[in-house]
Motif scaffolding. Structure first.
Motif, PDB file in Angstrom:
ATOM      1  N   LEU A 155       0.851  -1.173   0.000  1.00  0.00           N
ATOM      2  CA  LEU A 155       0.000   0.000   0.000  1.00  0.00           C
ATOM      3  C   LEU A 155       0.892   1.229   0.000  1.00  0.00           C
ATOM      4  O   LEU A 155       1.836   1.308   0.791  1.00  0.00           O
ATOM      5  CB  LEU A 155      -0.900   0.009   1.241  1.00  0.00           C
ATOM      6  CG  LEU A 155      -1.797   1.226   1.397  1.00  0.00           C
ATOM      7  CD1 LEU A 155      -2.920   1.189   0.364  1.00  0.00           C
ATOM      8  CD2 LEU A 155      -2.374   1.294   2.811  1.00  0.00           C
ATOM      9  N   PRO A 157       0.688   5.187   0.566  1.00  0.00           N
ATOM     10  CA  PRO A 157      -0.115   6.342   0.965  1.00  0.00           C
ATOM     11  C   PRO A 157       0.172   7.545   0.068  1.00  0.00           C
ATOM     12  O   PRO A 157       1.307   7.749  -0.372  1.00  0.00           O
ATOM     13  CB  PRO A 157       0.340   6.625   2.399  1.00  0.00           C
ATOM     14  CG  PRO A 157       1.075   5.399   2.849  1.00  0.00           C
ATOM     15  CD  PRO A 157       1.615   4.762   1.605  1.00  0.00           C
ATOM     16  N   ASP A 158      -0.875   8.324  -0.207  1.00  0.00           N
ATOM     17  CA  ASP A 158      -0.742   9.549  -1.008  1.00  0.00           C
ATOM     18  C   ASP A 158       0.070   9.321  -2.283  1.00  0.00           C
ATOM     19  O   ASP A 158       0.947  10.098  -2.640  1.00  0.00           O
ATOM     20  CB  ASP A 158      -0.092  10.675  -0.192  1.00  0.00           C
ATOM     21  CG  ASP A 158      -0.981  11.178   0.920  1.00  0.00           C
ATOM     22  OD1 ASP A 158      -2.197  10.931   0.871  1.00  0.00           O
ATOM     23  OD2 ASP A 158      -0.458  11.849   1.834  1.00  0.00           O
ATOM     24  N   SER A 167      -4.319  10.331  -3.266  1.00  0.00           N
ATOM     25  CA  SER A 167      -5.027   9.099  -2.926  1.00  0.00           C
ATOM     26  C   SER A 167      -4.037   7.980  -2.622  1.00  0.00           C
ATOM     27  O   SER A 167      -2.966   7.900  -3.211  1.00  0.00           O
ATOM     28  CB  SER A 167      -5.944   8.679  -4.071  1.00  0.00           C
ATOM     29  OG  SER A 167      -5.183   8.337  -5.205  1.00  0.00           O
ATOM     30  N   ASP A 168      -4.450   7.129  -1.690  1.00  0.00           N
ATOM     31  CA  ASP A 168      -3.679   5.924  -1.390  1.00  0.00           C
ATOM     32  C   ASP A 168      -3.899   4.929  -2.519  1.00  0.00           C
ATOM     33  O   ASP A 168      -4.980   4.875  -3.108  1.00  0.00           O
ATOM     34  CB  ASP A 168      -4.150   5.294  -0.078  1.00  0.00           C
ATOM     35  CG  ASP A 168      -3.941   6.195   1.123  1.00  0.00           C
ATOM     36  OD1 ASP A 168      -3.242   7.218   1.008  1.00  0.00           O
ATOM     37  OD2 ASP A 168      -4.487   5.863   2.195  1.00  0.00           O
TER      38      ASP A 168
END
Length: 181
Positions: A155, A157-158, A167-168
């Motif tokens: 994942l 982030p940003d 957005s992630d």
């Protein structure tokens, strides 16, 4: 190249004459694509705007850093698929990105297009790894990547500035099992 899984779906290199059908497709799908894309200037939705994007894409293709393609269903242009950020040397990698018109969603078109693009990237371009990312909320695209053998690797982030906000993104990769370095 036609997909063996969905023979009506073809992936081919972007051409100058695709500007008008692309302008129609992005205009018709403007609201549908908006949540998944950066904010677009009005010129993006015109034939001239698409023509300029095609010119830029074909220059990057000639330079070996982009594989720009369109998605056709029985000859009708219904989307785009690219291998972006192609890096050679020790990495031998690129990033896949795609969209399919709303009217052709849920019919296996994106899955067939990604399958076809992987074949081109691995067999013709001899890439070792294809990366992909989706916004956390883009479950449909995550299903396409899972169906085509991508594995989830993390994942970020940003990660992308989409529709006016950071957005992630969920990160994926697929390794070429037949890579011959």
């Amino acid at each position: 190249m036609s997909s063996p899984d969905n023979p009506g779906v073809t992936v081919r290199i972007l051409r100058e004459e695709d500007a008008e059908p692309l302008a129609r497709a992005v205009s018709a799908n403007r609201a549908f694509l908006q949540p998944w894309e950066p904010i677009r200037d009005e010129s993006y939705f015109t034939t001239l705007g698409q023509s300029r994007l095609i010119d830029d894409a074909l220059l990057l293709y000639a330079g070996g850093v982009l594989l720009p393609c369109v998605i056709l269903v029985r000859g009708e242009l219904v989307g785009r698929i690219n291998i972006n950020n192609i890096v050679r040397g020790a990495l031998q990698s690129g990033d896949v990105g795609y969209w399919v018109a709303e009217s052709h969603g849920g019919r296996g078109v994106a899955t067939a297009a990604v399958t076809g693009m992987l074949k081109i990237a691995f067999d013709s371009f001899n890439l070792h790894r294809i990366a992909a990312s989706t916004m956390v909320s883009n479950v449909r695209s995550q299903r396409v990547l899972a169906k085509t053998g991508f594995e989830r690797i993390g994942l970020a982030p940003d990660f992308l500035y989409i529709n006016g906000a950071w957005s992630d993104s969920i990160l994926f990769q697929k390794i070429n099992p037949d890579y011959y370095g």
